[in-house]
Design a protein around this motif. Structure first.
Motif, mmCIF file in Angstrom:
data_model
loop_
_atom_site.group_PDB
_atom_site.id
_atom_site.type_symbol
_atom_site.label_atom_id
_atom_site.label_comp_id
_atom_site.label_asym_id
_atom_site.label_seq_id
_atom_site.Cartn_x
_atom_site.Cartn_y
_atom_site.Cartn_z
ATOM 1 N N ALA A 270 -25.364 46.148 17.824
ATOM 2 C CA ALA A 270 -24.075 46.736 18.175
ATOM 3 C C ALA A 270 -23.407 45.946 19.290
ATOM 4 C CB ALA A 270 -24.282 48.181 18.597
ATOM 5 N N GLU A 271 -22.173 46.328 19.612
ATOM 6 C CA GLU A 271 -21.442 45.643 20.675
ATOM 7 C C GLU A 271 -21.813 46.166 22.048
ATOM 8 O OE1 GLU A 271 -20.265 47.358 18.188
ATOM 9 O OE2 GLU A 271 -18.536 48.610 18.678
ATOM 10 N N ASP A 272 -22.426 47.326 22.111
ATOM 11 C CA ASP A 272 -22.893 47.892 23.377
ATOM 12 C C ASP A 272 -23.725 49.127 23.046
ATOM 13 O OD1 ASP A 272 -21.077 49.979 22.826
ATOM 14 O OD2 ASP A 272 -19.520 49.099 24.076
ATOM 15 N N LEU A 274 -23.048 52.222 23.696
ATOM 16 C CA LEU A 274 -22.267 53.344 23.178
ATOM 17 C C LEU A 274 -22.219 53.263 21.662
ATOM 18 C CD1 LEU A 274 -21.104 52.761 26.172
ATOM 19 C CD2 LEU A 274 -19.218 54.152 25.435
ATOM 20 N N ALA A 275 -22.012 52.058 21.174
ATOM 21 C CA ALA A 275 -21.948 51.882 19.730
ATOM 22 C C ALA A 275 -23.329 52.032 19.103
ATOM 23 C CB ALA A 275 -21.352 50.523 19.395
ATOM 24 N N ARG B 89 -14.983 56.793 19.824
ATOM 25 C CA ARG B 89 -16.259 56.287 19.276
ATOM 26 C C ARG B 89 -16.443 56.586 17.793
ATOM 27 N NH1 ARG B 89 -15.939 53.710 23.903
ATOM 28 N NH2 ARG B 89 -16.021 55.116 25.659
ATOM 29 N N SER B 92 -18.193 53.731 15.519
ATOM 30 C CA SER B 92 -19.649 53.540 15.476
ATOM 31 C C SER B 92 -20.315 54.652 14.680
ATOM 32 C CB SER B 92 -20.237 53.455 16.885
ATOM 33 O OG SER B 92 -20.074 54.674 17.579
ATOM 34 N N GLN B 122 -14.802 49.571 19.965
ATOM 35 C CA GLN B 122 -15.440 49.995 18.712
ATOM 36 C C GLN B 122 -14.534 49.721 17.522
ATOM 37 O OE1 GLN B 122 -17.534 53.714 18.653
ATOM 38 N NE2 GLN B 122 -18.952 52.862 20.147
ATOM 39 N N HIS B 125 -14.968 46.018 16.662
ATOM 40 C CA HIS B 125 -16.255 45.617 16.084
ATOM 41 C C HIS B 125 -16.485 46.196 14.699
ATOM 42 C CE1 HIS B 125 -17.668 43.219 19.438
ATOM 43 N NE2 HIS B 125 -17.023 44.080 20.208
ATOM 44 N N ARG B 128 -14.704 43.779 12.461
ATOM 45 C CA ARG B 128 -15.464 42.531 12.355
ATOM 46 C C ARG B 128 -16.647 42.664 11.414
ATOM 47 N NH1 ARG B 128 -18.618 41.494 16.839
ATOM 48 N NH2 ARG B 128 -19.135 39.570 15.818
ATOM 49 N N ARG B 129 -17.288 43.838 11.510
ATOM 50 C CA ARG B 129 -18.538 44.035 10.777
ATOM 51 C C ARG B 129 -18.344 44.252 9.285
ATOM 52 N NH1 ARG B 129 -20.256 47.355 15.097
ATOM 53 N NH2 ARG B 129 -21.353 45.781 16.304
#
Ligand SMILES: Cc1ncc(C[n+]2csc(CCOP(=O)(O)OP(=O)(O)O)c2C)c(N)n1
Ligand code: SF4
Ligand SMILES: [Mg+2]
Lengths: 615, 351
Positions: A270-272, A274-275, B89, B92, B122, B125, B128-129
């Protein structure tokens, strides 16, 4: 320079290797530790390393103990001083009568030594320069050479180390030959020029048994595989990263579909944090077993999500490999300082289920169990390991698994039940244990869908801001937490050889040092019952143990006495009854430390017998 | 807010889709948003799109963050599981859900505060993913739920209801998604259902990250003059590059458009996007061209809408991860647990 009273000991001493980070010493040092084990003598090795990739000091401490003590002991009987930067410190840290092994290529002034130790010089650099031209080879084989020297000094079997090299480089004959040659050079030099063996020796024994040798992080990763985890979201952080590396490498081995070559798992960096926890919660909400591995700073970042998962009742597994905090530096040192941050993680009235493994065997079993508990209780479950347990290989019971065991997926309402008209209230306490039923998205075309949110809802998951609905929910969550009490692993009691008014409570990696400390105390006539706590919420047995003793030491590796605070808070214990024994300088707690603290405390109270233990 | 139950008036001749469901079967709880809020129109468009595509409601998972916009998943698709997660969030949580079961449709609903302010990391990313999802941002330029503060998509120089000028540069989520690798990027307006419904349909049938930035006026806090997110402003500055029609493989293909004005794009799952060009030079398969176009037009004060970019051969996160076809959440014990024999062999290696 040899002093009269050199330490003499067979199969019971501590050797420390002082090296430079990145010099390739790790594999040579491990070769030595494994050679001792192959001779049937238990070892407990520990890395002490900086937050750095190359160039800073590192130490590798090998505790040799035929008696099987696996905790750090404290002290040092022999120093392999290979790092000029730390020379003074290393020489000073030797116990009186100890042995100093060094590279004698360059002459050293007498002032650099001590007269109460035995000095053993081998011109390693000169020998290497004679033998090799390539600078990298000179460096690497120097390490193997000192292992060869040690084999001779400690009177070990050369063939054992040789066989380990053959095992390690199987199929690469030139490497085998080169390594064995270097080993032999060191060995022969010592046999020719130094008095050997020295007072410390290894004698073949049969004390290792069928135990395995593995680090806690590898075992956690394996536990996640056996526990049925399919999804992990993670973010790199020492000392937890290798939990994920272990999970993915065991998955490649065991979870690659033989026909298609496809993966039966998904690991996403993950990017951090939290993710990473967000992914875990999303996957678990959707019915997959999911986990993350992190350390203190990651735990801090994940707080909001822990609260959501607690109230939305989503199973999630978190491996927290604890370390000193914050920033860099102490983070490569061990601590047990996240206990409170995990137990009460997040905003609102939250409390979480925690598991405390003591060694790699339990990292595996508790790791796998965590997934069953998370599904059964529909809540986050934390497995609290630490750097000492996680990143050091340790001897432990071989792993076992009962093939008749089935995953406990908890209270899942099925298509058939919904179809048959069974009442579904997502937050309804049907069974009186506080645990409601849940449905997985996609279960039924027209029944069982619900909208997941924090607390603002009634038992049927409909939006509600009513106080009565909130209170119903909170009381149910409290009942659920009570249910958890008897599902977490039971504490482990070690009764002293005689009835005693004194007890000690500890958890996790403190366990081996605590066991040895008890033996040291017993030898001095001090009797202490010990109880190892294996999970939170605390079961009644723990509170009973406290009630049954006049004074209870709480032994842990943090500055504030977090386990003690948790016991006081949860058990409504009189704080005066619980005495702190705290170790938090970043090194693993030792048996000598614990026993002397307890002995001191009891002698202050004029408890006899009050003979002081060596520290 | 109203707690009136929805009338269960079902006329016998309410149109049904191929599954036999009426539009009502795709609705949810009654909305508690302000009357006239753009977000409610987007919910209605989602209902329409799912009805038109004959989607089984329980095969959709709807996820959101926090905000007025993020509350809306309660107001549509009542037979779908939904997750109102934490502020910023959702991406994610959706990513994790998508990892667990690749066979559901994932619908992420967010606000401009939720995605461009607290959640921009988030957001970035997940794009991107290559998460296979339809990600709808209900973009009103403010934080509705906390009563009207500027969000990070508010235009520089726009005025808040209290008269404060916004001095920070805006984030264009569509341009950002293009740059980050989203494979279906559109912008629309909550007040233009004819444009929005087909864009949602195309996104739901897309195999990869699909972002729709929907301008959705907040009537309570950002519909005044001086705002660049008001109904009037958006209507006046809307420059659509194309109009989309989504044709499923089963539908007869008929078109009355003159040649040259139509572009036909076949997606991974066989669905066809018919694009009627409004701007003849605009090429929705040119990622860099799309980014440039957005920036040039934004500088002129225009709001570009339509299907901005689509990569019809997109691959999603599961193909990057090489995961098994069967959803991970449906693998039984035997597929997951290596068993005691493997453990004994492993023990032997560890001695
Ligand atoms: C961690 C956190 N910080 C702040 C908030 C308060 N909060 C709730 S909604 C919101 C902004 C929502 O704005 P947007 O996403 O644009 O949604 P809108 O209401 O405009 O649709 C904020 C700041 C929160 N819920 N959580
Ligand atoms: S405050 Fe604005 S965004 Fe929120 S419901 Fe009202 S109009 Fe919609
Ligand atoms: Mg907004």
């Amino acid at each position: 320079m040899k002093s009269a009273q050199s330490i003499a000991s067979i199969n019971d001493f501590v050797i420390k290797f002082a090296n430079v980070n990145g010099s390739g010493s790790a594999s040579a040092n491990e070769l030595f530790a494994r050679a001792v084990m192959r001779m049937g003598v238990p070892v407990a090795p520990r890395n002490i390393f900086p937050s750095n990739i190359q160039g800073l000091p590192t130490w590798y401490e090998v505790r040799v103990s035929e008696a099987g003590w696996l905790g750090a002991r404290g002290g040092c009987d022999m120093m392999i001083a290979m790092n000029p930067q730390t020379w003074d410190r290393d020489v000073a840290s030797l116990d009186a009568g100890g042995y100093l092994f060094y590279d004698s290529t360059k002459p050293m002034p007498a002032s650099k030594f001590r007269d109460d130790i035995t000095v053993l010089g081998v011109p390693l650099t000169a020998m290497c320069n004679r033998e090799y031209t390539d600078p990298r080879q000179r460096q690497l084989f120097k390490n193997v050479m000192y292992v060869g020297a040690l084999i001779a000094l400690l009177d070990m079997e050369f063939g054992v180390a040789e066989a380990l090299i053959v095992d390690r480089y199987r199929g690469k004959d030139p490497l085998i030959q080169a390594n064995v040659h270097a080993l032999r050079l060191g060995y022969d030099y010592v046999r020719a020029y130094l008095p050997c063996p020295i007072g410390l020796t290894i004698r073949r024994a049969d004390a290792v048994g069928d135990r395995i040798f593995i680090d806690g992080n590898s075992a956690c990763g394996l536990g996640a595989v056996y526990g049925g985890a399919t999804v992990t979201g993670w973010y790199p952080i020492t000392p937890s990263t290798s939990v994920i590396e272990s999970f993915t490498s065991y998955c490649r081995k065991y979870r690659t579909d033989p026909d298609s070559g496809h993966a039966r798992y998904a690991a996403v960096q993950a990017e951090d944090e939290l993710a990473s926890i967000g992914m875990v919660i999303g996957a678990a909400w959707n019915g997959a077993r999911a986990f993350t591995a992190t350390s203190g700073p990651g735990i801090s970042l994940m707080q909001e999500f822990f609260g959501l998962a607690y109230f939305a009742e989503i199973p999630a597994v978190i491996f927290d490999v604890q370390r000193g905090s914050p920033s860099t530096g102490m983070p490569t040192k061990t601590q047990q300082s996240d206990l409170l941050a995990c137990a009460y993680a997040s905003h609102g009235d939250t409390r979480h289920v925690l598991l405390f493994p003591e060694n790699p065997y339990e990292c595996f079993t508790f790791g796998a169990l965590a997934f069953d508990l998370a599904d059964r209780l529909q809540t986050p479950v934390f497995v609290l390991s630490d750097l000492d347990m996680g990143m050091n290989e340790s001897l432990c019971k071989p792993f076992d698994w009962d093939d008749s065991r089935r995953y406990d997926r908890g209270k899942l309402m099925t298509y058939e039940e919904l179809e048959a008209g069974k009442d579904f209230g997502r937050y309804l306490d049907v069974d009186g244990d506080g645990i409601p039923y849940r449905t997985i998205p996609g279960t039924h075309p027209t029944k069982g869908a619900y909208f997941t949110r924090g607390t603002t809802r009634n038992a049927y998951a409909k939006y509600s801001e009513s106080g009565a609905d909130y209170v119903y929910n909170m009381e149910r969550l409290r009942r659920k937490f009570d249910t958890a009490k008897n599902l977490v692993p039971a504490p482990v009691l070690h009764a002293a050889s005689q009835p005693t008014r004194f007890g000690a409570i500890h958890y996790g990696s403190t366990s081996p040092a605590m066991a040895e400390a008890s033996a040291l105390l017993e030898a001095d006539g001090i009797h202490v019952d010990t109880l190892r706590v294996c999970g939170f919420p605390f079961c009644d047995e723990i509170m009973q143990f406290i009630a049954d003793h006049e004074q209870v030491f709480v032994v842990e590796q943090n500055e504030s006495g977090q386990l003690r605070s948790l016991l006081i808070n949860e058990g409504e214990i009189d704080p005066k009854k619980l005495v702190r024994v705290l170790h938090y300088d970043g090194s693993p707690i030792t048996a000598r430390f614990i026993s002397s603290r307890i002995a001191d405390a009891l002698s202050d109270r004029k408890i006899s017998p009050i003979r002081k233990v060596a520290s | 807010m109203t707690y009136l139950a929805k009338p269960k008036l079902l006329s016998a001749d309410a149109p049904k889709n191929a599954l036999g469901y009426t539009r009502r079967d795709y609705e949810g709880a009654i909305s508690t948003l302000c009357a006239g809020c753009g977000h409610d129109s987007i919910s209605a468009s989602i209902v329409q799109a799912c009805f038109d595509l004959d989607i089984e409601p329980h095969k959709v998972a709807k996820l959101s963050g926090i905000g007025c916009s993020s509350k809306t998943p309660d107001y549509f698709l009542g037979n779908s599981h939904g997750f109102n997660s934490v502020h910023g969030r959702m991406p994610s949580v959706l990513t994790g859900a998508a990892l667990a079961n690749r066979n559901l449709l994932y619908l992420g609903v967010s606000g401009d505060g939720d995605s461009a302010s607290i959640g921009i990391g988030q957001f970035a990313h997940a794009m991107r993913r290559g998460v296979n999802m339809t990600y709808i941002v209900e973009n009103n330029g403010v934080y509705g739920l906390t009563k009207g503060q500027f969000s990070a998509t508010a235009d520089k120089g726009s005025k808040s209801k209290k008269g404060v000028l916004n001095s920070d540069s805006p984030i264009d989520l569509a341009a950002l998604a293009l740059q980050l690798g989203a494979t279906y990027v559109a912008r629309s307006f909550s007040g233009d259902k004819e444009q929005l419904v087909p864009l949602i349909k195309g996104a739901l049938r897309h195999n990869g990250p699909a972002l729709i930035d929907v301008l959705s006026p907040c009537v309570t806090f950002n519909n005044h003059s001086g705002s660049t997110r008001s109904y009037d402003y958006v209507r006046q500055h809307n420059e659509a590059v194309n109009r989309v029609e989504v044709i499923l493989p089963r539908d007869p293909i008929e078109t009355s458009y003159p040649p040259g004005s139509l572009r036909r794009i076949v997606q991974h799952d066989g669905s066809i996007l018919h694009l009627r060009k409004l701007d003849v030079d605009y090429d929705p398969s040119d990622r860099i061209g799309a980014i440039n176009h957005l920036q040039e037009r934004h500088a002129l004060g225009e709001i570009v809408t339509g299907l901005l970019y689509v990569d019809s051969s997109a691959q999603d996160m599961h193909s990057h991860l090489n995961t098994v076809e069967k959803p991970l959440n449906q693998l039984g014990d035997a597929y997951l647990c290596p068993g005691s024999k493997a453990l004994e062999a492993l023990n032997a290696l560890l001695r």
